[in-house]
Design an enzyme around this catalytic site. Structure first.
Site, PDB file in Angstrom:
ATOM      1  N   CYS A 118       0.823  -1.214   0.000  1.00 40.09           N
ATOM      2  CA  CYS A 118       0.000   0.000   0.000  1.00 40.09           C
ATOM      3  C   CYS A 118       0.862   1.271   0.000  1.00 40.09           C
ATOM      4  O   CYS A 118       1.417   1.590  -1.050  1.00 40.09           O
ATOM      5  CB  CYS A 118      -0.991  -0.035   1.155  1.00 40.09           C
ATOM      6  SG  CYS A 118      -2.495   0.870   0.779  1.00 40.09           S
ATOM      7  N   HIS A 225      -3.854  -5.206   0.618  1.00 41.19           N
ATOM      8  CA  HIS A 225      -3.298  -5.619   1.911  1.00 41.19           C
ATOM      9  C   HIS A 225      -3.281  -7.135   2.060  1.00 41.19           C
ATOM     10  O   HIS A 225      -4.210  -7.721   2.619  1.00 41.19           O
ATOM     11  CB  HIS A 225      -4.090  -4.970   3.047  1.00 41.19           C
ATOM     12  CG  HIS A 225      -3.816  -3.519   3.152  1.00 41.19           C
ATOM     13  ND1 HIS A 225      -2.804  -3.004   3.929  1.00 41.19           N
ATOM     14  CD2 HIS A 225      -4.363  -2.465   2.506  1.00 41.19           C
ATOM     15  CE1 HIS A 225      -2.760  -1.683   3.787  1.00 41.19           C
ATOM     16  NE2 HIS A 225      -3.698  -1.335   2.917  1.00 41.19           N
ATOM     17  N   GLU A 227      -1.476  -8.769   4.018  1.00 43.51           N
ATOM     18  CA  GLU A 227      -1.201  -9.126   5.421  1.00 43.51           C
ATOM     19  C   GLU A 227      -2.487  -9.354   6.215  1.00 43.51           C
ATOM     20  O   GLU A 227      -2.454  -9.820   7.366  1.00 43.51           O
ATOM     21  CB  GLU A 227      -0.355  -8.037   6.083  1.00 43.51           C
ATOM     22  CG  GLU A 227      -1.098  -6.832   6.614  1.00 43.51           C
ATOM     23  CD  GLU A 227      -1.566  -5.862   5.531  1.00 43.51           C
ATOM     24  OE1 GLU A 227      -1.289  -6.092   4.334  1.00 43.51           O
ATOM     25  OE2 GLU A 227      -2.231  -4.864   5.888  1.00 43.51           O
TER      26      GLU A 227
HETATM   27  N1  LIG Z   1      -2.272   6.659   2.602  1.00 42.96           N
HETATM   28  C1  LIG Z   1      -2.109   5.981   1.330  1.00 42.96           C
HETATM   29  C2  LIG Z   1      -1.826   4.512   1.548  1.00 42.96           C
HETATM   30  C3  LIG Z   1      -3.016   3.797   2.142  1.00 42.96           C
HETATM   31  C4  LIG Z   1      -2.647   2.703   3.119  1.00 42.96           C
HETATM   32  O1  LIG Z   1      -1.504   2.296   3.246  1.00 42.96           O
HETATM   33  N2  LIG Z   1      -3.663   2.249   3.854  1.00 42.96           N
HETATM   34  C5  LIG Z   1      -3.461   1.329   4.947  1.00 42.96           C
HETATM   35  C6  LIG Z   1      -4.052   1.884   6.220  1.00 42.96           C
HETATM   36  C7  LIG Z   1      -4.191   0.833   7.295  1.00 42.96           C
HETATM   37  C8  LIG Z   1      -2.828   0.276   7.689  1.00 42.96           C
HETATM   38  O2  LIG Z   1      -2.083   0.985   8.358  1.00 42.96           O
HETATM   39  O3  LIG Z   1      -2.515  -0.840   7.267  1.00 42.96           O
HETATM   40  C9  LIG Z   1      -3.353   6.132   0.462  1.00 42.96           C
HETATM   41  O4  LIG Z   1      -4.379   6.596   1.007  1.00 42.96           O
HETATM   42  O5  LIG Z   1      -3.304   5.790  -0.720  1.00 42.96           O
END
Ligand SMILES: N[C@@H](CCC(=O)NCCCC(=O)O)C(=O)O
Length: 251
Positions: A118, A225, A227
Protein backbone atom coordinates in the site's frame (compact mmCIF):
# COMPACT_ATOMS: atom_id res chain seq x y z
CA UNK A 1 21.88 -36.27 16.62
CA UNK A 2 20.71 -32.82 17.74
CA UNK A 3 18.46 -31.20 15.15
CA UNK A 4 19.37 -27.52 14.83
CA UNK A 5 16.14 -25.48 15.16
CA UNK A 6 15.42 -23.60 11.94
CA UNK A 7 16.70 -20.09 12.52
CA UNK A 8 13.89 -17.75 11.55
CA UNK A 9 14.90 -14.95 9.19
CA UNK A 10 14.80 -11.41 10.58
CA UNK A 11 12.66 -8.95 8.62
CA UNK A 12 12.97 -5.20 9.10
CA UNK A 13 9.54 -3.55 9.19
CA UNK A 14 9.39 0.21 8.72
CA UNK A 15 7.41 2.18 11.28
CA UNK A 16 5.31 5.33 11.00
CA UNK A 17 5.51 8.44 13.19
CA UNK A 18 2.24 8.86 15.07
CA UNK A 19 1.26 10.51 18.33
CA UNK A 20 0.23 8.03 21.01
CA UNK A 21 -1.49 9.63 24.02
CA UNK A 22 0.21 12.93 23.24
CA UNK A 23 3.67 11.46 22.77
CA UNK A 24 5.46 11.08 19.40
CA UNK A 25 5.86 7.36 18.69
CA UNK A 26 7.15 4.94 16.06
CA UNK A 27 4.42 2.38 15.37
CA UNK A 28 3.48 -0.60 13.19
CA UNK A 29 -0.01 -2.08 13.34
CA UNK A 30 -0.05 -5.69 14.53
CA UNK A 31 -1.38 -7.34 11.34
CA UNK A 32 1.91 -6.82 9.46
CA UNK A 33 3.95 -8.35 12.28
CA UNK A 34 1.54 -11.23 12.93
CA UNK A 35 1.49 -12.14 9.25
CA UNK A 36 5.30 -12.27 9.08
CA UNK A 37 5.46 -14.52 12.15
CA UNK A 38 2.81 -16.82 10.70
CA UNK A 39 5.14 -17.49 7.77
CA UNK A 40 8.21 -18.30 9.89
CA UNK A 41 9.76 -14.81 9.89
CA UNK A 42 10.72 -12.68 12.89
CA UNK A 43 9.82 -8.99 12.44
CA UNK A 44 11.88 -6.13 13.88
CA UNK A 45 10.35 -2.66 13.85
CA UNK A 46 12.53 0.06 12.33
CA UNK A 47 12.00 3.52 13.86
CA UNK A 48 11.95 6.46 11.44
CA UNK A 49 13.83 9.74 11.67
CA UNK A 50 14.38 12.17 8.82
CA UNK A 51 18.16 12.32 9.23
CA UNK A 52 18.79 8.97 7.52
CA UNK A 53 20.79 8.32 4.36
CA UNK A 54 21.29 5.34 2.05
CA UNK A 55 24.65 4.38 3.60
CA UNK A 56 23.13 4.27 7.09
CA UNK A 57 20.17 2.32 5.67
CA UNK A 58 22.55 -0.19 4.10
CA UNK A 59 24.38 -0.67 7.42
CA UNK A 60 21.03 -1.20 9.17
CA UNK A 61 19.94 -3.76 6.60
CA UNK A 62 23.16 -5.76 7.05
CA UNK A 63 21.47 -7.26 10.14
CA UNK A 64 18.35 -8.41 8.28
CA UNK A 65 17.16 -11.00 5.75
CA UNK A 66 14.35 -8.95 4.22
CA UNK A 67 12.42 -5.68 4.37
CA UNK A 68 8.73 -4.90 4.59
CA UNK A 69 7.36 -1.43 3.81
CA UNK A 70 3.95 -1.23 5.44
CA UNK A 71 0.77 0.65 4.70
CA UNK A 72 -0.26 3.81 6.49
CA UNK A 73 -3.10 6.35 6.47
CA UNK A 74 -0.45 9.00 5.79
CA UNK A 75 0.78 9.84 2.30
CA UNK A 76 4.11 10.27 0.56
CA UNK A 77 4.60 14.05 0.47
CA UNK A 78 3.94 15.21 -3.14
CA UNK A 79 7.15 17.27 -3.09
CA UNK A 80 8.87 13.88 -3.38
CA UNK A 81 7.47 13.65 -6.92
CA UNK A 82 7.59 17.39 -7.54
CA UNK A 83 3.90 18.15 -7.29
CA UNK A 84 1.84 20.47 -5.12
CA UNK A 85 -0.26 19.08 -2.29
CA UNK A 86 -3.88 18.49 -3.31
CA UNK A 87 -6.65 19.64 -0.92
CA UNK A 88 -7.68 16.00 -0.37
CA UNK A 89 -4.14 15.15 0.76
CA UNK A 90 -4.32 15.84 4.46
CA UNK A 91 -1.86 13.53 6.20
CA UNK A 92 1.92 13.39 5.85
CA UNK A 93 4.81 11.62 7.58
CA UNK A 94 8.08 13.12 6.37
CA UNK A 95 10.17 10.93 8.69
CA UNK A 96 8.63 7.87 7.09
CA UNK A 97 9.19 9.30 3.59
CA UNK A 98 12.90 9.90 4.29
CA UNK A 99 13.54 6.44 5.70
CA UNK A 100 11.53 4.56 3.06
CA UNK A 101 13.24 6.41 0.21
CA UNK A 102 16.66 5.60 1.71
CA UNK A 103 15.80 1.94 2.44
CA UNK A 104 14.60 1.18 -1.10
CA UNK A 105 17.91 1.76 -2.92
CA UNK A 106 19.71 0.21 0.05
CA UNK A 107 17.66 -3.03 0.04
CA UNK A 108 18.05 -3.39 -3.72
CA UNK A 109 21.80 -2.80 -3.53
CA UNK A 110 22.11 -5.41 -0.80
CA UNK A 111 20.00 -7.81 -2.89
CA UNK A 112 17.57 -8.52 -0.03
CA UNK A 113 13.88 -9.43 -0.53
CA UNK A 114 11.39 -6.54 -0.40
CA UNK A 115 7.64 -6.68 0.15
CA UNK A 116 6.05 -3.22 -0.20
CA UNK A 117 2.38 -2.87 0.79
CA UNK A 118 0.00 0.00 0.00
CA UNK A 119 1.92 3.11 1.11
CA UNK A 120 5.05 1.00 0.70
CA UNK A 121 4.01 0.21 -2.89
CA UNK A 122 3.57 3.93 -3.54
CA UNK A 123 6.98 4.69 -1.98
CA UNK A 124 8.55 2.13 -4.32
CA UNK A 125 7.03 3.90 -7.31
CA UNK A 126 8.22 7.32 -6.11
CA UNK A 127 11.70 5.93 -5.38
CA UNK A 128 11.89 4.99 -9.08
CA UNK A 129 10.88 8.48 -10.20
CA UNK A 130 7.18 7.79 -10.56
CA UNK A 131 4.26 9.90 -9.37
CA UNK A 132 0.95 9.39 -7.57
CA UNK A 133 -2.66 10.36 -7.99
CA UNK A 134 -3.42 12.09 -4.68
CA UNK A 135 -7.12 11.29 -4.89
CA UNK A 136 -7.76 8.46 -7.34
CA UNK A 137 -11.54 8.87 -7.02
CA UNK A 138 -11.28 12.31 -8.64
CA UNK A 139 -9.64 10.92 -11.78
CA UNK A 140 -11.98 10.42 -14.77
CA UNK A 141 -12.73 6.74 -15.27
CA UNK A 142 -11.19 5.63 -12.00
CA UNK A 143 -12.95 3.84 -9.15
CA UNK A 144 -13.10 5.07 -5.59
CA UNK A 145 -10.48 2.77 -4.04
CA UNK A 146 -11.06 3.87 -0.46
CA UNK A 147 -12.13 1.27 2.07
CA UNK A 148 -15.79 0.35 2.55
CA UNK A 149 -17.50 1.93 5.55
CA UNK A 150 -17.97 -0.22 8.64
CA UNK A 151 -15.92 -2.11 11.16
CA UNK A 152 -12.38 -3.29 10.40
CA UNK A 153 -13.48 -6.70 9.12
CA UNK A 154 -15.76 -5.00 6.56
CA UNK A 155 -13.01 -2.62 5.48
CA UNK A 156 -10.82 -5.52 4.35
CA UNK A 157 -13.44 -7.37 2.35
CA UNK A 158 -12.18 -7.90 -1.24
CA UNK A 159 -13.82 -5.19 -3.33
CA UNK A 160 -12.41 -5.39 -6.84
CA UNK A 161 -10.82 -7.74 -9.34
CA UNK A 162 -7.10 -7.78 -10.00
CA UNK A 163 -5.87 -8.86 -13.44
CA UNK A 164 -2.46 -10.51 -13.06
CA UNK A 165 0.02 -9.93 -15.86
CA UNK A 166 1.22 -13.27 -17.29
CA UNK A 167 4.87 -14.21 -16.99
CA UNK A 168 5.73 -11.86 -14.13
CA UNK A 169 6.77 -12.22 -10.49
CA UNK A 170 3.17 -12.28 -9.23
CA UNK A 171 2.07 -14.80 -11.87
CA UNK A 172 5.04 -16.94 -10.84
CA UNK A 173 3.79 -16.97 -7.27
CA UNK A 174 0.10 -17.36 -8.12
CA UNK A 175 -0.50 -18.86 -11.58
CA UNK A 176 -4.10 -17.66 -12.03
CA UNK A 177 -5.46 -14.94 -14.33
CA UNK A 178 -6.60 -12.84 -11.39
CA UNK A 179 -8.19 -12.58 -7.96
CA UNK A 180 -10.36 -10.27 -5.89
CA UNK A 181 -8.44 -8.02 -3.51
CA UNK A 182 -9.21 -5.60 -0.71
CA UNK A 183 -8.82 -1.85 -1.28
CA UNK A 184 -8.01 0.75 1.39
CA UNK A 185 -6.32 3.62 -0.37
CA UNK A 186 -7.02 7.09 -1.75
CA UNK A 187 -3.77 7.44 -3.64
CA UNK A 188 -2.36 5.34 -6.48
CA UNK A 189 0.23 5.17 -9.24
CA UNK A 190 -0.07 7.88 -11.88
CA UNK A 191 3.28 7.82 -13.73
CA UNK A 192 5.04 4.47 -13.38
CA UNK A 193 8.60 4.66 -12.12
CA UNK A 194 11.36 3.91 -14.62
CA UNK A 195 12.67 0.40 -13.92
CA UNK A 196 9.44 -1.05 -12.52
CA UNK A 197 7.37 -3.78 -14.19
CA UNK A 198 3.58 -3.85 -13.93
CA UNK A 199 2.43 -7.09 -12.29
CA UNK A 200 -1.28 -6.43 -11.90
CA UNK A 201 -4.00 -3.90 -12.63
CA UNK A 202 -7.51 -3.11 -11.40
CA UNK A 203 -10.49 -3.04 -13.79
CA UNK A 204 -10.17 0.76 -14.05
CA UNK A 205 -6.55 0.23 -15.26
CA UNK A 206 -5.03 1.53 -12.02
CA UNK A 207 -1.71 -0.23 -11.49
CA UNK A 208 -2.03 -2.39 -8.35
CA UNK A 209 1.20 -4.44 -8.32
CA UNK A 210 4.75 -3.88 -9.51
CA UNK A 211 8.15 -5.55 -9.35
CA UNK A 212 11.66 -4.16 -9.86
CA UNK A 213 12.65 -5.15 -13.40
CA UNK A 214 16.31 -5.99 -12.69
CA UNK A 215 16.00 -7.12 -9.05
CA UNK A 216 18.35 -9.85 -7.82
CA UNK A 217 15.65 -11.39 -5.61
CA UNK A 218 11.98 -11.16 -4.57
CA UNK A 219 10.80 -7.56 -4.91
CA UNK A 220 7.07 -7.02 -5.03
CA UNK A 221 4.91 -4.00 -4.35
CA UNK A 222 1.15 -4.35 -4.00
CA UNK A 223 -1.53 -1.71 -3.47
CA UNK A 224 -3.85 -4.01 -1.50
CA UNK A 225 -3.30 -5.62 1.91
CA UNK A 226 -2.14 -9.25 1.73
CA UNK A 227 -1.20 -9.13 5.42
CA UNK A 228 -4.91 -9.24 6.26
CA UNK A 229 -5.72 -12.88 7.08
CA UNK A 230 -3.28 -14.20 4.44
CA UNK A 231 -3.90 -17.87 5.19
CA UNK A 232 -7.54 -17.39 4.15
CA UNK A 233 -6.80 -15.82 0.75
CA UNK A 234 -4.80 -17.98 -1.73
CA UNK A 235 -3.24 -14.95 -3.46
CA UNK A 236 -2.17 -13.31 -0.20
CA UNK A 237 -0.90 -16.69 1.04
CA UNK A 238 1.18 -17.15 -2.12
CA UNK A 239 2.76 -13.70 -1.70
CA UNK A 240 3.81 -14.35 1.91
CA UNK A 241 5.07 -17.85 1.06
CA UNK A 242 7.19 -16.39 -1.74
CA UNK A 243 8.54 -13.60 0.47
CA UNK A 244 9.31 -16.02 3.32
CA UNK A 245 11.13 -18.40 0.98
CA UNK A 246 13.22 -15.54 -0.39
CA UNK A 247 14.10 -14.32 3.12
CA UNK A 248 15.12 -17.85 4.14
CA UNK A 249 17.40 -18.06 1.08
CA UNK A 250 18.89 -14.67 1.97
CA UNK A 251 20.18 -15.99 5.33
N1 LIG B 1 -2.27 6.66 2.60
C1 LIG B 1 -2.11 5.98 1.33
C2 LIG B 1 -1.83 4.51 1.55
C3 LIG B 1 -3.02 3.80 2.14
C4 LIG B 1 -2.65 2.70 3.12
O1 LIG B 1 -1.50 2.30 3.25
N2 LIG B 1 -3.66 2.25 3.85
C5 LIG B 1 -3.46 1.33 4.95
C6 LIG B 1 -4.05 1.88 6.22
C7 LIG B 1 -4.19 0.83 7.30
C8 LIG B 1 -2.83 0.28 7.69
O2 LIG B 1 -2.08 0.99 8.36
O3 LIG B 1 -2.52 -0.84 7.27
C9 LIG B 1 -3.35 6.13 0.46
O4 LIG B 1 -4.38 6.60 1.01
O5 LIG B 1 -3.30 5.79 -0.72
Amino acid sequence: MQIRPQIRPLVAVIACRRDVEGHPAHIVTDKYLTALRAYGLDPVVLPVWEDVDVERAKRLLSHFDGLMLTGSPTNVHPSRYREECAPENERADTDRDAVALALIPAVLERGLPLLAICRGFQELNVAFGGSLYQAVQNQPGKFDHREPKGKTQQQYVPTHELAIKPGGVLAGLYPEHGARVNSLHQQGIDRLGNGLTVEGVAPDSLIEAVSVSDAKTFTLGVQWHPEWQPTEHPLYDAIFKGFAEACLSAR
